[in-house]
Enzyme design. Structure first.
Site, PDB file in Angstrom:
ATOM      1  N   ASN A   1     -23.485  10.169   8.981  1.00  0.00           N
ATOM      2  CA  ASN A   1     -22.611   9.248   9.717  1.00  0.00           C
ATOM      3  C   ASN A   1     -22.980   9.825  11.154  1.00  0.00           C
ATOM      4  OD1 ASN A   1     -21.501   8.084   7.652  1.00  0.00           O
ATOM      5  ND2 ASN A   1     -20.440  10.008   6.751  1.00  0.00           N
TER       6      ASN A   1
ATOM      7  N   ALA B   1     -19.663   2.438   8.103  1.00  0.00           N
ATOM      8  CA  ALA B   1     -20.567   3.211   7.677  1.00  0.00           C
ATOM      9  C   ALA B   1     -20.085   4.239   6.913  1.00  0.00           C
ATOM     10  CB  ALA B   1     -21.317   3.433   9.336  1.00  0.00           C
TER      11      ALA B   1
ATOM     12  N   ASP C   1     -20.808  33.890 -31.782  1.00  0.00           N
ATOM     13  CA  ASP C   1     -20.846  34.755 -32.454  1.00  0.00           C
ATOM     14  C   ASP C   1     -22.277  35.442 -33.078  1.00  0.00           C
ATOM     15  OD1 ASP C   1     -22.159  32.898 -33.272  1.00  0.00           O
ATOM     16  OD2 ASP C   1     -21.225  32.234 -34.829  1.00  0.00           O
TER      17      ASP C   1
ATOM     18  N   THR D   1     -31.602   2.150   3.960  1.00  0.00           N
ATOM     19  CA  THR D   1     -32.540   3.805   3.784  1.00  0.00           C
ATOM     20  C   THR D   1     -32.168   4.941   3.381  1.00  0.00           C
ATOM     21  OG1 THR D   1     -31.886   4.511   5.892  1.00  0.00           O
ATOM     22  CG2 THR D   1     -34.181   2.466   6.164  1.00  0.00           C
TER      23      THR D   1
HETATM   24  P1  ATP Z   1     -21.107  35.538 -37.451  1.00  0.00           P
HETATM   25  O1  ATP Z   1     -19.486  35.089 -37.532  1.00  0.00           O
HETATM   26  O2  ATP Z   1     -21.348  36.236 -36.658  1.00  0.00           O
HETATM   27  O3  ATP Z   1     -21.753  34.840 -38.297  1.00  0.00           O
HETATM   28  P2  ATP Z   1     -21.404  36.589 -40.402  1.00  0.00           P
HETATM   29  O4  ATP Z   1     -22.085  35.475 -41.007  1.00  0.00           O
HETATM   30  O5  ATP Z   1     -21.141  38.603 -40.439  1.00  0.00           O
HETATM   31  O6  ATP Z   1     -21.745  37.151 -38.590  1.00  0.00           O
HETATM   32  P3  ATP Z   1     -19.013  35.316 -41.789  1.00  0.00           P
HETATM   33  O7  ATP Z   1     -20.195  34.390 -42.072  1.00  0.00           O
HETATM   34  O8  ATP Z   1     -18.242  35.027 -41.410  1.00  0.00           O
HETATM   35  O9  ATP Z   1     -20.091  35.690 -40.649  1.00  0.00           O
HETATM   36  O10 ATP Z   1     -19.425  36.218 -43.209  1.00  0.00           O
HETATM   37  C1  ATP Z   1     -18.731  37.992 -43.191  1.00  0.00           C
HETATM   38  C2  ATP Z   1     -19.345  38.569 -44.405  1.00  0.00           C
HETATM   39  O11 ATP Z   1     -18.854  37.777 -44.835  1.00  0.00           O
HETATM   40  C3  ATP Z   1     -20.359  39.104 -43.585  1.00  0.00           C
HETATM   41  O12 ATP Z   1     -20.502  40.014 -42.424  1.00  0.00           O
HETATM   42  C4  ATP Z   1     -20.862  39.387 -45.290  1.00  0.00           C
HETATM   43  O13 ATP Z   1     -20.165  40.662 -45.424  1.00  0.00           O
HETATM   44  C5  ATP Z   1     -19.950  38.453 -46.018  1.00  0.00           C
HETATM   45  N1  ATP Z   1     -20.730  37.088 -45.706  1.00  0.00           N
HETATM   46  C6  ATP Z   1     -21.798  36.685 -45.430  1.00  0.00           C
HETATM   47  N2  ATP Z   1     -22.033  35.489 -46.276  1.00  0.00           N
HETATM   48  C7  ATP Z   1     -21.470  35.837 -47.464  1.00  0.00           C
HETATM   49  C8  ATP Z   1     -22.421  34.597 -48.891  1.00  0.00           C
HETATM   50  N3  ATP Z   1     -23.050  34.306 -49.014  1.00  0.00           N
HETATM   51  N4  ATP Z   1     -21.816  35.598 -50.201  1.00  0.00           N
HETATM   52  C9  ATP Z   1     -20.982  36.439 -49.859  1.00  0.00           C
HETATM   53  N5  ATP Z   1     -20.454  37.185 -48.296  1.00  0.00           N
HETATM   54  C10 ATP Z   1     -20.726  37.047 -47.656  1.00  0.00           C
END
Ligand code: ATP
Length: 939
Positions: A724, A290, A336, A757
């Site tokens: 129990n 039990a 992020d 039950t």
């Molecule tokens: P999180 O880390 O919060 O997502 P985030 O998108 O800014 O933020 P990352 O993707 O690491 O972070 O980008 C870092 C940086 O690079 C950005 O803040 C921006 O200045 C630059 N960045 C982001 N995307 C591009 C892109 N497609 N082309 C060129 N530079 C970019």
């Protein structure tokens, strides 16, 4: 061409130049047409890896009858037969069978639930079909399909590369080698290579570690290298989660309590009541059976599986059941920013040139709005610098804008939103981006990397500039791009970049960032023949190209916080969960957003950049981590260090991530959270949970569900443990009165409650919704056992006591009416005795009805959550009432379970118990709540 010749050519596909590849694989540079693809699917089937047969259902079924507890029960039954109590023997064995079947049923339901979740995670592939880029389910890929790949993508078929740029593939799933392998599109003439070594072939099950490329599918499904070795399925092994281990411990603990009770009862029965050894043994055995919580393990699994299903409805897909409990004890979330806390729907709001600043009207991705200079509309054709800024940015992008159509009534984006908005603003300024990219074709790309924080594309100019027609457009984080620039365009002329200008750019950048805006810089470089660059463009690297740039200007975009995030952040704070923002974005932008949504409360929170983080020792970092902190401009790799240090400080850490480089941190975290929309396949694979809406608030909901599961398991335990006591107390009365009080509950009756039950209502408790206030408590301490002292005391001494009083009084109720103490002794078949025991049995069922309502909430009033709001519990109650009626009125069951029919007065008397027990506990809960409220006021 005969089939065998064709397959031979196919085997040698890596030796062919790219134009021959199309021919051999029966496709064109624009991909297959829909009709051909359908036809091929009919021929080749779906692109799926058939899972290797799981453990046979029969073996899984039998496993439920051969574990230690089951063996104990088999032996127990045998002993009962030997002691000439066949009814009891059958009952114990039946208990074992019911328990086994029940466990099997629940396990398979849990399995189905997780299986269904797996199907909710379809993987997609980007393909070219009839010249159009499309996103299709990977299982629909057919030989001849042209797949488009970029960093982080999982490769879903074996394919021959036809185009690529800086392409590296992680083939560890095939070869075990974790370093990425460089791949090329060129024909390979060597013969002595293994399949995986051939540089122009890629394989299903591997993933793109860097760069992007195009490839033609050669083999799918079970014909791929991956299919041949079926690597994944063979290596999948179930591991016991901490909760399962804790439950095993609890089962052992309870078994020890049970056996101890058994031993005491055995001796009491032999020496106090002077029963025969055999009878005492049987009696003790019944008590042990039990007490053992037979249904515990499978019920917990089911509770977890149901929570996982509930979570999936709230946009959080949990990949492993065991993650649910970890979620519940999370103490820190490292998140992020872009897309998780913010909407990731970028709209360019300002444009900055050295001498002019523009504002931009319009929201979202619809290209309607204007570029305004002092409130006057300007077109790109009127200002060469503006045209250069916008066309360079738009050409240096891979995102595509999808006009409203069948799928969405709005403009949507295929690719990175940061890039998408650049195309939109260019269109607003009157630039025809599509035409422009035809006139200025792209020759090469140095893809965006979060470590470099920039991206470059090289184009062929329509008209030569300064004697060259080759130009590199660079866009990226302002500081980083500025560092690489040695001149700047001011009103159409290029002047050297002086210190003063650098300060001016940074000042503008900071002013925008303080408002929470995201800033990108744009620059270019003309590549001359006599420049120090290699002739062969495939040898271009960022180091060679991204220098001596001409700075053009800044593009400023708004990415507002998600509306629901602020309240989710507040909820976390109330729940004692800290939030640390770790972003690649600029410090001031990050700080502004963090303040706006309440992640940081102080006026000057500490903002640590990636560079500063590198310079910190682990001790310093730990010291910093004790206070409010934001990490900005960090590379994804650095997340791992933050996570590790937090874990060393004793925190349970949830981490979000989307890129390939986030995987180590996602794996190391207690809960790795990948983004379902923006996340790469690699990140999703490394994570424990996937957010289908990329939304921070969904993490908080999942934590709430995680906490609820743990508390539901405790509710379940409380309920089954408390019965129990009313089972043991009447037997103790019999023993310690040396038999003067006839045994109120027989062993058979005890088993009835335990496995008949009680089962369904207990199961219902496992599915309670999160209780209000569950997020107002600090996280559960990791070392707090599931079965803690308070719970045991509550189960045995409060709920158990109420139940014991109920069953004992009910037993005497029948006795007294029939002239107590002249009740015949047990075993002589007297109706009155049988009626009294039936009454004790029914009383336990009725007190348990009160108890199940009481167990549904810990502190809150059950009336507040709705007395009948848990359908499974309601069903369980109806079921147990039906069962007790059968036991009491059905003649064959009467003789097995030693019962006799009860009268209406008896039933009416029994009806007192549920409301009484419910109200008493409601009173106690109210007192607890009041006390807590006073404490909060005083505190
Ligand atoms: P999180 O880390 O919060 O997502 P985030 O998108 O800014 O933020 P990352 O993707 O690491 O972070 O980008 C870092 C940086 O690079 C950005 O803040 C921006 O200045 C630059 N960045 C982001 N995307 C591009 C892109 N497609 N082309 C060129 N530079 C970019």
């Amino acid at each position: 061409m005969g089939e065998s010749t064709q397959s031979k050519t196919k085997d040698n596909i890596y030796k062919l130049p790219t134009d021959k590849v199309y021919e051999v694989l029966g496709t064109t540079p624009g991909g297959l047409s829909k009709e051909v693809a359908e036809q091929r699917q009919k021929e080749h089937g779906k692109n799926i890896i058939e899972t290797i047969k799981k453990k046979s259902a029969l073996l899984t079924f039998l496993a439920n009858f051969t574990h230690l507890m089951a063996i104990l029960l088999w032996v127990g039954g045998l002993v009962a037969f030997w002691a000439d109590m066949p009814q009891l023997g059958v009952a114990i064995w039946l208990v074992n069978v019911i328990n086994g079947v029940f466990s099997f049923w629940q396990e398979s339901r849990a399995d189905k639930a997780t299986e269904a979740l797996k199907n909710m995670l379809p993987s997609y592939a980007r393909v070219l079909r009839s010249g159009e880029e499309q996103k299709i389910l990977s299982e629909d890929l057919v030989p001849g399909d042209i797949i488009l790949l970029e960093e982080g993508d999982k490769i879903s078929a074996d394919a021959r590369i036809i185009e690529c740029s800086d392409f590296q593939v992680d083939q560890s799933t095939l070869t075990g080698e974790s370093n990425p392998v460089r791949k090329t599109k060129d024909a390979i003439l060597k013969d002595d290579l293994t399949h995986a070594e051939i540089p122009n072939l890629i394989f299903a099950g591997t993933s793109v570690a860097e760069g992007n490329g195009k490839a033609v599918v050669m083999d799918i499904g079970m014909h791929t290298e991956f299919g041949k070795i079926a690597y994944l399925t063979q290596n999948m092994q179930k591991e016991n989660s901490p909760l399962q281990k804790e439950l095993n411990r609890v089962t052992k603990q309870v078994s020890i309590i049970a056996i101890s009770f058994g031993v005491v009862f055995f001796f009491a029965s032999t020496f106090l009541v002077k029963e025969s050894v055999a009878a005492s043994f049987i009696f003790a055995l019944g008590m042990v059976v039990a007490f053992i919580p037979e249904g515990l393990l499978p019920t917990v699994t089911l509770a977890l599986a149901m929570a996982v299903q509930r979570m999936s409805k709230r946009n959080a897909l949990v990949k492993k059941l065991s993650s649910v409990e970890t979620l519940g004890s999370t103490t820190v979330i490292c998140t992020d920013k872009t897309g998780t806390l913010t909407q990731n729907e970028m709209t360019v709001s300002h444009l900055w040139l050295a001498e002019k600043q523009f504002s931009v009207s319009g929201v979202g991705y619809a290209p309607s709005g204007d570029i305004l200079l002092s409130n006057k509309k300007v077109m790109a054709s009127e200002d060469e610098d503006l045209r250069l800024l916008l066309s360079a940015a738009a050409l240096c992008s891979n995102a595509r804008l999808l006009p409203p159509g069948e799928e969405s009534a709005r403009y949507t984006v295929l690719g990175d939103p940061t890039e998408a908005c650049l195309g939109v603003v260019a269109e607003k300024a009157g630039i025809d981006v599509k035409k422009q990219s035809e006139l200025t074709p792209r020759l090469r790309e140095l893809p965006f990397e979060s470590r470099r924080k920039r991206m470059t594309t090289i184009h062929q100019l329509e008209k030569p500039m300064e004697g060259t027609n080759r130009i590199a457009y660079v866009k990226g984080a302002p500081k980083e791009v500025m560092k690489l620039s040695d001149s700047i365009r001011v009103n159409g002329t290029i002047i050297p970049m002086e210190e003063e200008m650098r300060n001016k750019i940074m000042e503008a950048n900071d002013n925008y960032a303080r408002k929470g805006l995201r800033v990108l810089a744009v620059a270019y470089r003309l590549i001359h023949k006599n420049d120090d660059v290699p002739k062969n463009m495939s040898a271009y690297t960022p180091e060679i190209i991204e220098k001596e740039l001409v700075f053009v200007g800044l593009i400023v975009m708004a990415d507002p916080p998600r509306p629901e995030v602020a309240s989710a952040v507040e909820e976390c704070h109330r729940a004692g969960i800290r939030i640390i923002m770790i972003t690649g974005d600029y410090g001031l932008t990050a700080e502004s957003i963090a303040k706006r949504i309440g992640i940081v409360k102080g006026k000057h929170p500490r903002v640590v950049s990636g560079l500063e983080l590198e310079a910190l020792t682990d001790e310093q970092l730990k010291e910093y981590l004790k206070d409010e902190i934001i990490f900005a401009r960090v590379a994804p790799e650095q997340k791992l260090r933050v996570v590790t240090n937090l874990q060393e400080m004793g925190e349970i850490v949830a981490v979000t991530g989307d890129g390939v480089n986030d995987s180590p941190a996602l794996k190391k975290a207690d809960i790795g959270v990948a983004m379902g929309i923006a996340g790469t396949d690699v990140a999703k694979e490394a994570a424990d949970m996937i957010l289908t809406d990329d939304n921070f608030a969904s993490i908080v909901h999942a934590i709430e569900e995680g906490r609820a599961v743990y508390s539901n398991i405790q509710k379940f335990m409380l309920y089954i443990l408390n019965s129990n006591m009313p089972e043991a107390v009447p037997s103790a009365l019999y023993l310690f009165s040396k038999g003067a009080i006839p045994l109120p509950l027989t062993v058979m009756q005890i088993l009835t409650i335990d496995l008949g039950t009680d089962m369904l209502p207990a199961l219902g408790l496992g599915t309670e919704k999160p209780e209000e206030g569950i997020m107002n408590q600090p996280p559960r301490k990791q070392n707090q056992p599931l079965l803690h002292k308070k719970l045991i005391i509550k189960a045995f001494l409060w709920y158990g006591l109420l139940g014991s009083i109920g069953s004992t009084i009910s037993y005497f109720f029948v006795n007294i009416q029939n002239g107590w103490p002249s009740v015949p002794l047990a075993g002589d078949g007297s109706d009155i005795y049988l009626k009294a025991t039936a009454m004790a049995l029914a009383a336990i069922v009725f007190t348990q009805i009160g108890a199940v309502f009481n167990c549904r909430t810990e502190k809150q009033s059950v009336f507040k959550v709705g007395l009948f709001s848990n359908k499974r519990v309601n069903f369980g109650i109806v079921f147990e009432i039906m069962l007790i009626f059968l036991f009491v009125y059905l003649p064959p069951l009467q003789s097995v379970f030693h019962t006799a029919a009860l009268d209406l007065t008896d039933w009416l008397f029994l009806c007192i118990w549920p409301p009484l027990i419910l109200l008493l506990e409601e009173l106690r809960k109210r007192i607890v709540r009041n006390k807590e409220a006073i404490k909060v006021k005083e505190g």
